[in-house]
Design an enzyme around this catalytic site. Structure first.
Site, PDB file in Angstrom:
ATOM      1  N   CYS A  94       0.788  -1.232   0.000  1.00  0.00           N
ATOM      2  CA  CYS A  94       0.000   0.000   0.000  1.00  0.00           C
ATOM      3  C   CYS A  94       0.827   1.293   0.000  1.00  0.00           C
ATOM      4  O   CYS A  94       0.284   2.369  -0.227  1.00  0.00           O
ATOM      5  CB  CYS A  94      -0.937   0.033   1.208  1.00  0.00           C
ATOM      6  SG  CYS A  94      -1.521  -1.579   1.730  1.00  0.00           S
ATOM      7  N   LYS A 132      -9.679   7.926   0.133  1.00  0.00           N
ATOM      8  CA  LYS A 132     -10.093   6.534  -0.106  1.00  0.00           C
ATOM      9  C   LYS A 132     -11.615   6.409   0.039  1.00  0.00           C
ATOM     10  O   LYS A 132     -12.214   5.482  -0.502  1.00  0.00           O
ATOM     11  CB  LYS A 132      -9.394   5.560   0.847  1.00  0.00           C
ATOM     12  CG  LYS A 132      -7.888   5.377   0.542  1.00  0.00           C
ATOM     13  CD  LYS A 132      -7.257   4.305   1.426  1.00  0.00           C
ATOM     14  CE  LYS A 132      -5.825   3.959   1.014  1.00  0.00           C
ATOM     15  NZ  LYS A 132      -4.855   5.002   1.345  1.00  0.00           N
ATOM     16  N   GLU A 146      -3.459   5.411  13.089  1.00  0.00           N
ATOM     17  CA  GLU A 146      -3.061   6.639  12.391  1.00  0.00           C
ATOM     18  C   GLU A 146      -3.423   7.867  13.220  1.00  0.00           C
ATOM     19  O   GLU A 146      -2.640   8.815  13.313  1.00  0.00           O
ATOM     20  CB  GLU A 146      -3.720   6.708  11.007  1.00  0.00           C
ATOM     21  CG  GLU A 146      -3.138   7.818  10.137  1.00  0.00           C
ATOM     22  CD  GLU A 146      -3.559   7.723   8.681  1.00  0.00           C
ATOM     23  OE1 GLU A 146      -4.453   6.911   8.345  1.00  0.00           O
ATOM     24  OE2 GLU A 146      -2.992   8.479   7.869  1.00  0.00           O
ATOM     25  N   HIS A 205      -3.834   7.952   5.277  1.00  0.00           N
ATOM     26  CA  HIS A 205      -3.915   6.621   4.659  1.00  0.00           C
ATOM     27  C   HIS A 205      -5.380   6.181   4.770  1.00  0.00           C
ATOM     28  O   HIS A 205      -5.956   5.676   3.818  1.00  0.00           O
ATOM     29  CB  HIS A 205      -2.980   5.655   5.365  1.00  0.00           C
ATOM     30  CG  HIS A 205      -2.888   4.302   4.712  1.00  0.00           C
ATOM     31  ND1 HIS A 205      -2.530   4.139   3.392  1.00  0.00           N
ATOM     32  CD2 HIS A 205      -3.103   3.055   5.196  1.00  0.00           C
ATOM     33  CE1 HIS A 205      -2.524   2.850   3.088  1.00  0.00           C
ATOM     34  NE2 HIS A 205      -2.882   2.161   4.166  1.00  0.00           N
ATOM     35  N   HIS A 228      -9.280   1.931  -1.920  1.00  0.00           N
ATOM     36  CA  HIS A 228      -7.872   1.684  -1.637  1.00  0.00           C
ATOM     37  C   HIS A 228      -7.237   1.117  -2.900  1.00  0.00           C
ATOM     38  O   HIS A 228      -7.507  -0.034  -3.273  1.00  0.00           O
ATOM     39  CB  HIS A 228      -7.753   0.687  -0.480  1.00  0.00           C
ATOM     40  CG  HIS A 228      -6.347   0.541   0.035  1.00  0.00           C
ATOM     41  ND1 HIS A 228      -5.238   1.036  -0.608  1.00  0.00           N
ATOM     42  CD2 HIS A 228      -5.879  -0.063   1.160  1.00  0.00           C
ATOM     43  CE1 HIS A 228      -4.160   0.753   0.093  1.00  0.00           C
ATOM     44  NE2 HIS A 228      -4.510   0.087   1.160  1.00  0.00           N
ATOM     45  N   PHE A 263       0.601  -2.819   4.663  1.00  0.00           N
ATOM     46  CA  PHE A 263       0.663  -4.182   5.171  1.00  0.00           C
ATOM     47  C   PHE A 263       2.100  -4.479   5.547  1.00  0.00           C
ATOM     48  O   PHE A 263       3.016  -4.119   4.820  1.00  0.00           O
ATOM     49  CB  PHE A 263       0.375  -5.097   3.972  1.00  0.00           C
ATOM     50  CG  PHE A 263      -0.878  -5.897   4.096  1.00  0.00           C
ATOM     51  CD1 PHE A 263      -0.971  -7.110   3.431  1.00  0.00           C
ATOM     52  CD2 PHE A 263      -1.964  -5.459   4.817  1.00  0.00           C
ATOM     53  CE1 PHE A 263      -2.126  -7.866   3.505  1.00  0.00           C
ATOM     54  CE2 PHE A 263      -3.118  -6.198   4.908  1.00  0.00           C
ATOM     55  CZ  PHE A 263      -3.192  -7.417   4.233  1.00  0.00           C
TER      56      PHE A 263
END
Lengths: 399, 407
Positions: B169, B331, B310, B299, B336, B395
């Site tokens: 990502c 997003k 986050e 994110h 995503h 990830f």
């Protein structure tokens, strides 16, 4: 200057760097008929036959990991041990970094996961597999194992993946963003990967890996992982670390090349070698660890590049892919081997099992020859299908 | 030191093809998340995604005929992911106004972020074989993450540094940061960077089997959030040195910062400490102060774990100011986009700087006390800011923070 203070190697020549050195000194290739990987697509493979992850990591932990992660992590464990570094004690966790190069990661895990989906739909997918399908999982496993929290990246650029990782890691140290960097280049072998290579017509039908020979007809796939621990040379000396070798430069360049094709003129590799020598301040290396992988295209391009770059001078070429087979991120393995060779003062000739099949002159030197120079430099070449090329200049650290 | 400038941008997305269409939709809160037509999603708990619909049938060989390597573009040999990347690259190159025929090609670098990439093509191949139909082996060729990088580089004729970042990502966020660094270090004069991604059955099934996909369009920072919506698309940038004569300057790449969570192969470390470290590394690299940041593109995947971690990271990094800085997750509109996420969100961040408008977080109904941030709910907001932070938290704990500055 970048020092290599730790080396870990898992390959077809055995578990650990000592096994690799022993095999090279004896001229014993690791290419043999398939054993773990069940395949009818090729006669021989460079499998890491002796690989037993339990020797390095707890079995429960190992069970959840792909072979790609296992090879990577075990080589990292050997390298950190060799470097005598503890990421928590000797250095802060944010002062260490993990950089990985891999082109294929765990293609087998992706294949198995998708097979489950095809065969049984959504309910037949295994959540334990999915994390191991992503390319950066090895870097993640290594960071978790050692508690390393500094910069992390994974490079995936065909046969220059490992060199991209080494170059980036060197820059991290030179810029003061990390004090020690683990750099790993790794690929695993699997039946689905061989099926893919076979469908694309890339494998050797004759079943041997004899780079630069007139009889070559395609590569023999291998697998393995090599981890280098890199540190600034002065810092390494200050802490009394053993220095295997130093990396003077890593050049990365490119040119247009068709998909799965090697740039034919060798121009791109020539530029990489010239650039690495300029950056290292050397006129001529004592040896070249070639990229030759027994394919018609790569070997011809490299031979031409070497010929033009060193007009008239005969530089010995070690063809390591005759020993281990070929896997895209083996640049780290060949740089590690170059470090071991300059440190222990020997140059691997072609494996003893091969008769001379139209041997290129630059391969013609005695087995277990020593270097002529007091302070030998080796160029490690890589040329990738798709068009990128790399050259790393490795030199003995001071004794 | 040479400062890297974003001189051209191209975008392909589920909310618009082309930078202007993309930005127009982002400003208006238009979402591309809906039903997937690309493959069968029955049986999955989370069936929605942000699919690129109405992608124009394109003769890439003709489109790129002004560049040396156009003959490499063979119809039927280009994957879905590559077609997004190529169209975005075409727009970026044209947008920059730079003459690619007269530049020194050894000084042109290509650095892209990759994700699942050509996996969708490999899946078509395997399904064909399974159903007893013939399948072209060329469908296997775009499997490697470097496929688009090599293709684009060959078309442009670049002979310089070339690589692909493959950190799930955060891939293309790292790529954009590295592109800026190549200019500063004098390794290249022009860098083509960004990323492209295609939906694939594997990633769809993968996130679903981890129970990380929401059954409604994703709701970043919302108390009821249940997971991501997957998306696809591409964003490509042309980066040059500020000393060059450039028709357009969208923004400057200030710097980037990396860190590793060293926690878990999928879940982020809840305390956000390592994410905060990446943010501080980026701030320091950009030589700005933490107080200069006027907008954060999060994110914000809308998983319980990411958004909390986050939020904690933002509190660590920004202290008392954390609740006051506008932060949104685009997003919520584009899903995503994995390998392309960093680049597409950087494009949104650049436009926020360039146009002085901050895009909203959509689908926000119930505040979460653990994520007590100003998430710019529902409507975009006019704001003239000088510095923007964009986060990508991958990830396996690969965290990348990117700082973009007014040009």
């Amino acid at each position: 200057m970048i020092a290599i203070t730790g080396i870990g190697i898992m390959s077809s020549l055995g578990m650990g760097k000592d096994k690799l050195v022993q095999a090279l000194r004896e001229g014993r290739s690791g290419i043999a008929s398939p054993s773990r990987v069940k395949t009818d697509k090729i006669k021989n493979l460079g499998e890491a036959r002796d690989f037993d992850p339990k020797k390095y990591i707890p079995p429960l932990k190992a069970r959840k990991m792909s072979r790609f992660s296992l090879l990577s992590l075990c080589s990292a464990v050997e390298a950190m041990d060799d470097a005598g570094l503890n990421a928590g004690k000797d250095l802060g966790p944010f002062e260490c970094a993990v950089i990985v190069g891999t082109s294929l990661a765990s293609a087998e895990t992706t294949d198995t996961f998708f097979n489950g989906l095809m065969e049984g739909g959504a309910l037949n997918t295994n959540p334990i597999l999915f994390p191991e399908t992503v390319q950066n999982v090895a870097a993640s496993q290594i960071a978790i194992h050692f508690g390393i929290k500094g910069p992390s990246a994974t490079f995936s650029q065909g046969e220059t993946s490992a060199e991209a990782a080494i170059k980036y890691a060197s820059a991290l140290i030179n810029k003061g963003r990390a004090k020690a960097v683990l750099v790993t280049g790794a690929e695993e072998l699997s039946a689905p990967l061989l099926n893919g290579y076979y469908a694309l017509g890339l494998l050797s039908k004759k079943g041997f890996s004899y780079p630069y020979s007139n009889e070559r007809d395609g590569f023999i796939p291998g697998e393995g992982a090599a981890t280098l621990v890199l540190e600034d040379l002065d810092s390494a000396r200050k802490r009394g670390a053993k220095v295997h070798a130093v990396i003077n430069a890593v050049s990365l360049v490119s040119s247009a090349a068709g998909r799965l094709s090697y740039e034919t003129s060798g121009d791109c590799l020539e530029r990489a070698m010239r650039s690495a020598m300029r950056a290292s301040g050397i006129e001529s290396p004592d040896a070249i660890f070639g990229a030759g992988n027994s394919t018609v295209g790569l070997d011809a391009a490299e031979a031409m590049a070497i010929g033009r770059t060193f007009q008239g001078r005969m530089i010995p070429v070690a063809a390591l892919r005759a020993y281990t087979g070929y896997f895209p991120a083996d640049g780290a393995l060949r740089v590690a081997t170059a470090a071991l060779c300059v440190s222990e003062d020997f140059l691997p000739a072609m494996p003893g099992c091969f008769k001379a099949l139209g041997c290129a002159e630059f391969l013609d030197f005695a087995p277990d020859a020593a270097f002529d120079s007091d302070n030998p430099t080796v160029l490690v070449n890589s040329l990738s299908n798709g068009g990128s090329a790399a050259c790393a200049a490795v030199q003995r650290g001071e004794r | 030191m040479r400062s890297p400038v974003i001189a051209g941008i191209g975008v392909v997305s589920s909310i618009g093809i082309g930078l202007n269409a993309y930005w127009d939709s982002l400003q208006r809160g238009v979402s591309g998340i809906g039903n997937i037509s690309l493959f069968d999603t029955s049986g999955f708990a989370g069936r929605l995604g942000a699919e690129v619909r109405d992608f124009p049938e394109t003769d890439f060989k003709s489109l790129f005929s002004f560049l040396p390597g156009a003959h490499d573009l063979r119809p039927g040999r280009i994957s879905r992911c590559e077609s997004f990347g190529l169209l975005a690259a075409f727009e970026a190159i044209r947008d920059s106004g730079l003459d690619f025929s007269s530049i020194d090609h050894e000084r042109v670098a290509v650095v892209l972020g990759g994700g699942a990439g050509g996996l969708f093509s490999v899946e078509r191949f395997k399904r064909s074989i399974r159903e007893g139909r013939k399948a072209r082996p060329s469908l296997l060729m775009p499997f490697c993450a470097s496929a688009l990088t090599d293709l684009l580089a060959s078309v442009i004729g670049s002979r310089g540094y070339r690589t692909t970042i493959s950190t799930a990502c955060s891939s293309s966020n790292t790529a954009v940061g590295m592109a800026g660094e190549l200019i500063e270090d004098g390794i290249a004069d022009i860098v083509i960077t960004g990323g492209a991604e295609s939906l694939s059955e594997t990633t769809f099934a993968g996130f679903n089997c981890l129970r990380a996909v929401d059954d409604v369009p994703c709701r970043p920072f919302d108390l009821e959030r249940k997971g991501i919506s997957l998306g696809e698309g591409a964003a490509i940038f042309v980066i040059a040195a500020d000393s060059a004569s450039l028709p357009k300057r969208y923004a400057r790449i200030g710097g980037y910062g990396l860190s590793a969570d060293a926690h878990h192969v999928t879940a982020p470390a809840p305390d956000g400490q390592c994410i905060a470290m990446a943010i501080m590394n980026a701030i320091n690299y950009a030589s700005v102060s933490i107080d200069d940041i006027g907008y954060i593109n999060a994110h914000g995947t809308a998983t319980k774990a990411n958004d909390s971690a986050e939020a904690n990271a933002l509190k660590r990094a920004f202290g008392k100011r954390a609740g006051a800085i506008p932060v949104s997750s685009t997003k919520s509109m584009i899903g995503h986009c994995l390998g392309a996420a960093g680049a597409m969100e950087a494009a949104a961040s650049v436009m926020a700087l360039y146009r002085g408008i901050l895009p909203p977080t959509m689908n926000y109904a119930t505040p979460d006390p653990e994520c007590d941030l100003d998430v710019i709910p529902d409507k975009s907001r006019k704001a003239d800011v000088g510095a923007v932070l964009s986060n990508s938290l991958a990830f396996g704990g690969n965290n990348t923070a990117l700082v973009l500055l007014k040009a």
